[in-house]
Design a protein around this motif. Structure first.
Motif, PDB file in Angstrom:
ATOM      1  N   LEU A  99     -48.319  16.152 -78.461  1.00  0.00           N
ATOM      2  CA  LEU A  99     -47.206  16.011 -77.518  1.00  0.00           C
ATOM      3  C   LEU A  99     -46.581  14.624 -77.583  1.00  0.00           C
ATOM      4  O   LEU A  99     -45.370  14.474 -77.392  1.00  0.00           O
ATOM      5  CB  LEU A  99     -47.681  16.325 -76.101  1.00  0.00           C
ATOM      6  CG  LEU A  99     -48.229  17.741 -75.875  1.00  0.00           C
ATOM      7  CD1 LEU A  99     -48.477  17.979 -74.399  1.00  0.00           C
ATOM      8  CD2 LEU A  99     -47.293  18.802 -76.448  1.00  0.00           C
ATOM      9  N   SER A 100     -47.393  13.612 -77.862  1.00  0.00           N
ATOM     10  CA  SER A 100     -46.862  12.250 -77.959  1.00  0.00           C
ATOM     11  C   SER A 100     -46.018  12.063 -79.219  1.00  0.00           C
ATOM     12  O   SER A 100     -45.117  11.219 -79.253  1.00  0.00           O
ATOM     13  CB  SER A 100     -48.012  11.232 -77.951  1.00  0.00           C
ATOM     14  OG  SER A 100     -48.723  11.283 -76.733  1.00  0.00           O
ATOM     15  N   ALA A 101     -46.316  12.862 -80.257  1.00  0.00           N
ATOM     16  CA  ALA A 101     -45.609  12.714 -81.529  1.00  0.00           C
ATOM     17  C   ALA A 101     -44.312  13.509 -81.585  1.00  0.00           C
ATOM     18  O   ALA A 101     -43.447  13.231 -82.418  1.00  0.00           O
ATOM     19  CB  ALA A 101     -46.525  13.135 -82.680  1.00  0.00           C
ATOM     20  N   LEU A 102     -44.165  14.513 -80.716  1.00  0.00           N
ATOM     21  CA  LEU A 102     -42.965  15.345 -80.754  1.00  0.00           C
ATOM     22  C   LEU A 102     -41.749  14.556 -80.253  1.00  0.00           C
ATOM     23  O   LEU A 102     -41.834  13.847 -79.254  1.00  0.00           O
ATOM     24  CB  LEU A 102     -43.159  16.589 -79.883  1.00  0.00           C
ATOM     25  CG  LEU A 102     -44.091  17.657 -80.447  1.00  0.00           C
ATOM     26  CD1 LEU A 102     -44.363  18.725 -79.387  1.00  0.00           C
ATOM     27  CD2 LEU A 102     -43.485  18.292 -81.694  1.00  0.00           C
ATOM     28  N   GLY A 108     -40.770  22.020 -74.827  1.00  0.00           N
ATOM     29  CA  GLY A 108     -40.855  22.342 -73.409  1.00  0.00           C
ATOM     30  C   GLY A 108     -42.087  23.175 -73.129  1.00  0.00           C
ATOM     31  O   GLY A 108     -42.828  23.567 -74.041  1.00  0.00           O
ATOM     32  N   LEU A 109     -42.304  23.448 -71.855  1.00  0.00           N
ATOM     33  CA  LEU A 109     -43.449  24.232 -71.396  1.00  0.00           C
ATOM     34  C   LEU A 109     -42.963  25.524 -70.755  1.00  0.00           C
ATOM     35  O   LEU A 109     -41.975  25.521 -70.018  1.00  0.00           O
ATOM     36  CB  LEU A 109     -44.269  23.443 -70.374  1.00  0.00           C
ATOM     37  CG  LEU A 109     -44.800  22.074 -70.806  1.00  0.00           C
ATOM     38  CD1 LEU A 109     -45.494  21.394 -69.624  1.00  0.00           C
ATOM     39  CD2 LEU A 109     -45.741  22.195 -71.983  1.00  0.00           C
ATOM     40  N   PRO A 128     -48.177  14.095 -71.451  1.00  0.00           N
ATOM     41  CA  PRO A 128     -46.801  13.858 -70.999  1.00  0.00           C
ATOM     42  C   PRO A 128     -46.144  15.169 -70.576  1.00  0.00           C
ATOM     43  O   PRO A 128     -46.413  16.226 -71.147  1.00  0.00           O
ATOM     44  CB  PRO A 128     -46.116  13.278 -72.240  1.00  0.00           C
ATOM     45  CG  PRO A 128     -46.871  13.891 -73.389  1.00  0.00           C
ATOM     46  CD  PRO A 128     -48.306  13.984 -72.922  1.00  0.00           C
ATOM     47  N   VAL A 129     -45.290  15.108 -69.573  1.00  0.00           N
ATOM     48  CA  VAL A 129     -44.561  16.284 -69.100  1.00  0.00           C
ATOM     49  C   VAL A 129     -43.134  16.218 -69.648  1.00  0.00           C
ATOM     50  O   VAL A 129     -42.451  15.216 -69.455  1.00  0.00           O
ATOM     51  CB  VAL A 129     -44.524  16.341 -67.560  1.00  0.00           C
ATOM     52  CG1 VAL A 129     -43.733  17.560 -67.087  1.00  0.00           C
ATOM     53  CG2 VAL A 129     -45.947  16.384 -67.000  1.00  0.00           C
ATOM     54  N   PRO A 130     -42.664  17.270 -70.303  1.00  0.00           N
ATOM     55  CA  PRO A 130     -41.309  17.244 -70.868  1.00  0.00           C
ATOM     56  C   PRO A 130     -40.250  17.490 -69.800  1.00  0.00           C
ATOM     57  O   PRO A 130     -40.560  17.839 -68.660  1.00  0.00           O
ATOM     58  CB  PRO A 130     -41.346  18.402 -71.874  1.00  0.00           C
ATOM     59  CG  PRO A 130     -42.279  19.386 -71.228  1.00  0.00           C
ATOM     60  CD  PRO A 130     -43.356  18.545 -70.577  1.00  0.00           C
ATOM     61  N   ASP A 131     -38.998  17.345 -70.191  1.00  0.00           N
ATOM     62  CA  ASP A 131     -37.897  17.582 -69.261  1.00  0.00           C
ATOM     63  C   ASP A 131     -37.760  19.065 -68.919  1.00  0.00           C
ATOM     64  O   ASP A 131     -37.339  19.419 -67.821  1.00  0.00           O
ATOM     65  CB  ASP A 131     -36.578  17.082 -69.862  1.00  0.00           C
ATOM     66  CG  ASP A 131     -36.541  15.567 -70.009  1.00  0.00           C
ATOM     67  OD1 ASP A 131     -37.240  14.887 -69.228  1.00  0.00           O
ATOM     68  OD2 ASP A 131     -35.832  15.079 -70.898  1.00  0.00           O
TER      69      ASP A 131
END
Length: 222
Positions: A99-102, A108-109, A128-131
Motif C-alpha cells: 500500500l505504501s508503494a502504490l 481504493g478499498l 494507510p487509508v486511501p481517498d
C-alpha cells in the motif's frame, strides 16, 4: 510529415477487499459471531458458516428468523465496535509495503464492513487509508453485486477494464467479475472459482500487483 501524437496511456487501478485480504480478521469475525450466537442460544459454528456467505440481515433471516432483525443487527454492531477497540489485529504480510508503494490516487478499498471500523483497524495496524473507500453504507446492493466495485471505479475516475480487484472470498470475486474487472485471489489454499490468477498469500502477489499498475494497455493481467 508530422508525426502522430502518442496517445496517453490510461492509468491502471487496484481495488482491495479488506478483511481476509489486507487485514487478518478471521479469528475476530469468528469470535464476534460466536458471542452473538450464544446470546441468541444458537450454534456458533453453524451461525459462522452462514455468516461467511451472506450479509448480516440475510444471516439473521436464516439462523434466527423469529428474532427482530434490527435488534440482531444492533447487537452485532455493538460486538464489532468493541472488537475494533480491543481485539487483536494484524495486517497480512506484504500489505504495508504494497500500500505504501502504490501511487496515490490509483487504489481504493471496497468492503462489506463500515468505514469507521476499517479506519480503526488500519490505524491499529499502521496501514494507510486511501481517498476512495466504498463501505456497506455507500451502496444498497453489496457483494456479489457489481455495484460496490463499479462505484469505487467511478470515484477513482477509472474504467472497469483498467481495474484490478484483489479478493479472498467468493462473493467478492463474483462482484469484481460482474463489474467487468480483472480479479486476482489471495490468501486461500486453492483458487476461488472465477479468479484470473491465484496467489496463496498476499506477499506472493505484491510484485505482480505493483507491476500491474505500471503495465501498458493490452498487457496481459491474467
Amino acid at each position: 510529415m508530422t508525426s502522430e501524437r502518442a496517445r496517453p496511456v490510461p492509468r491502471k487501478y487496484v481495488l482491495f477487499d479488506v478483511d481476509g485480504t489486507l487485514i487478518d480478521a478471521v479469528a475476530n469475525q469468528r469470535q464476534v459471531w460466536g458471542t452473538w450466537a450464544v446470546r441468541y442460544g444458537l450454534d456458533p459454528d453453524e451461525v459462522y458458516r452462514v455468516a461467511l456467505r451472506t450479509r448480516p440481515m440475510e444471516t439473521f433471516a436464516a439462523v434466527a428468523p423469529h428474532q427482530d432483525p434490527l435488534e440482531c443487527l444492533a447487537a452485532l454492531h455493538t460486538l464489532e465496535d468493541e472488537d475494533v477497540r480491543s481485539g487483536v489485529y494484524a495486517a497480512f504480510d506484504g500489505a504495508p509495503e504494497l500500500l505504501s508503494a502504490l501511487p496515490s490516487g490509483c487504489w481504493g478499498l471496497v468492503t462489506s464492513n463500515y468505514e469507521h471500523r476499517v479506519r480503526g483497524r488500519f490505524a491499529r495496524t499502521g496501514l494507510p487509508v486511501p481517498d476512495v473507500l466504498v463501505d456497506a453504507a455507500a451502496v444498497e446492493e453489496g457483494k456479489p453485486s457489481p455495484v460496490p466495485y463499479l462505484l469505487a471505479a467511478e470515484r477513482l475516475g477509472a474504467g472497469p477494464e483498467h481495474c484490478l480487484v484483489i479478493e479472498d472470498a467468493p462473493s467478492g470475486v463474483k462482484s469484481g467479475l460482474r463489474a467487468g474487472m480483472t480479479v486476482w485471489g489471495v490468501n486461500t489454499p486453492v483458487a476461488v472459482e472465477g479468479v484470473h490468477r491465484h496467489f496463496g498469500s498476499l506477499r506472493e502477489a505484491v510484485p505482480e500487483i505493483l507491476a500491474f499498475t505500471t503495465g501498458a494497455p493490452g498487457d496481459s493481467a491474467i
